[in-house]
Scaffold this active site. Structure first.
Site, PDB file in Angstrom:
ATOM      1  N   ASN A  11     -38.953 -15.126 -25.252  1.00 33.52           N
ATOM      2  CA  ASN A  11     -37.693 -14.991 -24.520  1.00 33.52           C
ATOM      3  C   ASN A  11     -36.589 -14.731 -25.541  1.00 33.52           C
ATOM      4  O   ASN A  11     -36.141 -15.653 -26.230  1.00 33.52           O
ATOM      5  CB  ASN A  11     -37.424 -16.279 -23.723  1.00 33.52           C
ATOM      6  CG  ASN A  11     -36.091 -16.215 -22.994  1.00 33.52           C
ATOM      7  OD1 ASN A  11     -35.414 -15.180 -22.985  1.00 33.52           O
ATOM      8  ND2 ASN A  11     -35.704 -17.317 -22.382  1.00 33.52           N
ATOM      9  N   LYS A  13     -33.608 -13.927 -25.028  1.00 35.76           N
ATOM     10  CA  LYS A  13     -32.284 -14.367 -24.544  1.00 35.76           C
ATOM     11  C   LYS A  13     -31.234 -13.290 -24.825  1.00 35.76           C
ATOM     12  O   LYS A  13     -31.559 -12.109 -24.807  1.00 35.76           O
ATOM     13  CB  LYS A  13     -31.941 -15.732 -25.145  1.00 35.76           C
ATOM     14  CG  LYS A  13     -33.070 -16.758 -24.914  1.00 35.76           C
ATOM     15  CD  LYS A  13     -32.677 -18.171 -25.207  1.00 35.76           C
ATOM     16  CE  LYS A  13     -33.856 -19.101 -24.916  1.00 35.76           C
ATOM     17  NZ  LYS A  13     -33.551 -20.509 -25.081  1.00 35.76           N
ATOM     18  N   HIS A  99     -34.693 -20.064 -15.342  1.00 38.82           N
ATOM     19  CA  HIS A  99     -34.567 -20.607 -16.709  1.00 38.82           C
ATOM     20  C   HIS A  99     -33.428 -21.629 -16.729  1.00 38.82           C
ATOM     21  O   HIS A  99     -32.422 -21.472 -16.045  1.00 38.82           O
ATOM     22  CB  HIS A  99     -34.296 -19.476 -17.712  1.00 38.82           C
ATOM     23  CG  HIS A  99     -34.419 -19.962 -19.119  1.00 38.82           C
ATOM     24  ND1 HIS A  99     -33.401 -20.625 -19.765  1.00 38.82           N
ATOM     25  CD2 HIS A  99     -35.461 -19.930 -19.985  1.00 38.82           C
ATOM     26  CE1 HIS A  99     -33.820 -20.972 -20.978  1.00 38.82           C
ATOM     27  NE2 HIS A  99     -35.058 -20.560 -21.130  1.00 38.82           N
ATOM     28  N   GLU A 101     -31.136 -22.215 -18.754  1.00 34.43           N
ATOM     29  CA  GLU A 101     -29.795 -21.718 -19.107  1.00 34.43           C
ATOM     30  C   GLU A 101     -29.123 -21.085 -17.901  1.00 34.43           C
ATOM     31  O   GLU A 101     -27.904 -21.098 -17.774  1.00 34.43           O
ATOM     32  CB  GLU A 101     -29.909 -20.755 -20.300  1.00 34.43           C
ATOM     33  CG  GLU A 101     -30.136 -21.528 -21.597  1.00 34.43           C
ATOM     34  CD  GLU A 101     -31.050 -20.870 -22.602  1.00 34.43           C
ATOM     35  OE1 GLU A 101     -31.279 -19.645 -22.518  1.00 34.43           O
ATOM     36  OE2 GLU A 101     -31.568 -21.605 -23.475  1.00 34.43           O
ATOM     37  N   GLU A 171     -40.057 -26.593 -19.378  1.00 26.99           N
ATOM     38  CA  GLU A 171     -39.114 -26.521 -20.490  1.00 26.99           C
ATOM     39  C   GLU A 171     -38.101 -27.654 -20.373  1.00 26.99           C
ATOM     40  O   GLU A 171     -37.077 -27.501 -19.690  1.00 26.99           O
ATOM     41  CB  GLU A 171     -38.376 -25.175 -20.466  1.00 26.99           C
ATOM     42  CG  GLU A 171     -39.278 -23.974 -20.628  1.00 26.99           C
ATOM     43  CD  GLU A 171     -38.519 -22.787 -21.215  1.00 26.99           C
ATOM     44  OE1 GLU A 171     -38.869 -22.397 -22.324  1.00 26.99           O
ATOM     45  OE2 GLU A 171     -37.579 -22.295 -20.582  1.00 26.99           O
ATOM     46  N   GLY A 177     -33.752 -25.111 -27.977  1.00 29.50           N
ATOM     47  CA  GLY A 177     -32.800 -24.709 -29.010  1.00 29.50           C
ATOM     48  C   GLY A 177     -32.260 -25.876 -29.818  1.00 29.50           C
ATOM     49  O   GLY A 177     -31.298 -25.723 -30.569  1.00 29.50           O
ATOM     50  N   SER A 217     -38.277 -25.450 -28.424  1.00 28.99           N
ATOM     51  CA  SER A 217     -38.425 -25.607 -29.880  1.00 28.99           C
ATOM     52  C   SER A 217     -39.873 -25.494 -30.345  1.00 28.99           C
ATOM     53  O   SER A 217     -40.301 -26.221 -31.251  1.00 28.99           O
ATOM     54  CB  SER A 217     -37.799 -26.926 -30.356  1.00 28.99           C
ATOM     55  OG  SER A 217     -36.404 -26.928 -30.099  1.00 28.99           O
TER      56      SER A 217
HETATM   57  P1  13P Z   1     -36.268 -22.382 -28.037  1.00 33.06           P
HETATM   58  O1  13P Z   1     -37.671 -22.023 -28.411  1.00 33.06           O
HETATM   59  O2  13P Z   1     -35.225 -21.656 -28.846  1.00 33.06           O
HETATM   60  O3  13P Z   1     -36.066 -23.855 -28.006  1.00 33.06           O
HETATM   61  O4  13P Z   1     -36.037 -21.867 -26.529  1.00 33.06           O
HETATM   62  C1  13P Z   1     -36.986 -22.184 -25.562  1.00 33.06           C
HETATM   63  C2  13P Z   1     -36.686 -21.402 -24.343  1.00 33.06           C
HETATM   64  O5  13P Z   1     -35.684 -21.609 -23.687  1.00 33.06           O
HETATM   65  C3  13P Z   1     -37.635 -20.351 -23.944  1.00 33.06           C
HETATM   66  O6  13P Z   1     -37.329 -19.865 -22.689  1.00 33.06           O
END
Ligand code: 13P
Length: 266
Positions: A11, A13, A99, A101, A171, A177, A217
């Site tokens: 992803n 982003k 997701h 976010e 997640e 992150g 992560s």
């Molecule tokens: P990170 O791997 O940066 O923690 O992000 C995970 C994520 O949101 C994948 O969709």
């Protein structure tokens, strides 16, 4: 005995320039991690889908092209949104839905996530449905309740004639992150609970066929341990997917985990 094919998603982003996205896709396609033993999808930003798709096609790569979101209506007055037929035109075969976010930063509610989930499945694409609890919810002992609510609300009434087209991504929001990762035991337990919800919503065979992957992560250094857990069928990778070598190492960990136990462990 499970026949689940592990799934790893990158992803990206809201990162990379067009040039950077193409370079990353080219580097990954050059050492193609996708195979019968592992499904791999890349999720670039909408505006990079065309260029990344062309790069993968030119390289005859087995990497799938995915979108980070969609709108559930096929067309109409929805300024700024992108429909599933538009994504289909770009050879997108998988879509991230719900997701964290989008849920927590953009404010996307469960009912919109549910409409997207159904629309993606009805269109015959792979739906990567993201669920997970916040730190406050975890500390309040609500992890299972939140995961169950998000999964049930997204999938209630959704037809799942081909269970391989649903991937559930657990997640935990506090792990995204942040460098904090759920312990392999935490991930295994959350996945087992989610699989029980799927069994209740559909049936045991269907639940056994759905891939449940972990995100938050995941790095080359912790991927093998996470993926070695029964019921952890791969990962959804954010930051570490922006580095070709690191992402390829994570894919190798998913293949290794399957070789070690995947074909025989629940
Ligand atoms: P990170 O791997 O940066 O923690 O992000 C995970 C994520 O949101 C994948 O969709």
């Amino acid at each position: 005995m499970t026949t689940r094919r592990p799934f790893v998603g990158g992803n990206w982003k809201m990162n990379l320039t067009r040039e950077g996205a193409v370079a990353l896709a080219r580097a990954l396609a050059g050492d193609d991690p996708a195979s019968e033993a592992l499904e791999v999808a890349l999720f670039p930003a909408f505006v990079h889908l065309d260029a990344v798709g062309a790069t993968l096609a030119l390289a005859r790569s087995g990497l799938a092209l995915g979108a980070q979101d969609c709108y559930p209506e096929p067309d109409g007055a929805f300024t700024g949104e992108v429909s599933i037929p538009m994504l289909g035109d770009l050879s997108v075969s998988a879509v991230l839905v719900g997701h964290s976010e989008r849920r927590h930063i953009i404010g996307e509610p469960d009912d919109l996530v549910a409409r997207k989930c159904r629309a993606v499945l009805d269109a015959g694409l792979t739906c990567v449905l993201c669920v997970g609890e916040t730190l406050d919810e975890r500390q309040a002992g609500l992890t299972d309740a939140v995961n169950e609510r998000q999964a049930r609300s997204a999938l209630q009434g959704a037809d799942l004639d081909d269970p391989s087209r649903l991937v559930v991504a657990y997640e935990p929001v506090w792990a995204i992150g942040t460098g904090r990762t759920a312990t392999p035991e935490d991930a295994q337990e959350a996945h087992a609970r989610l699989r029980a919800v799927l069994s209740d919503l559909y049936d045991a065979d269907t639940a056994e066929s759905v891939r449940i992957i972990y995100g938050g992560s995941v790095k080359p250094g912790n991927a093998a341990e996470l993926f070695s857990r029964p019921g952890v069928d791969g990962g959804l990778i954010g930051g570490a997917s922006l580095d070709a070598r690191g992402f390829l190492d994570i894919c190798a960990a998913a293949r290794g985990a399957r070789a070690a136990h995947g074909a025989t462990t629940p």
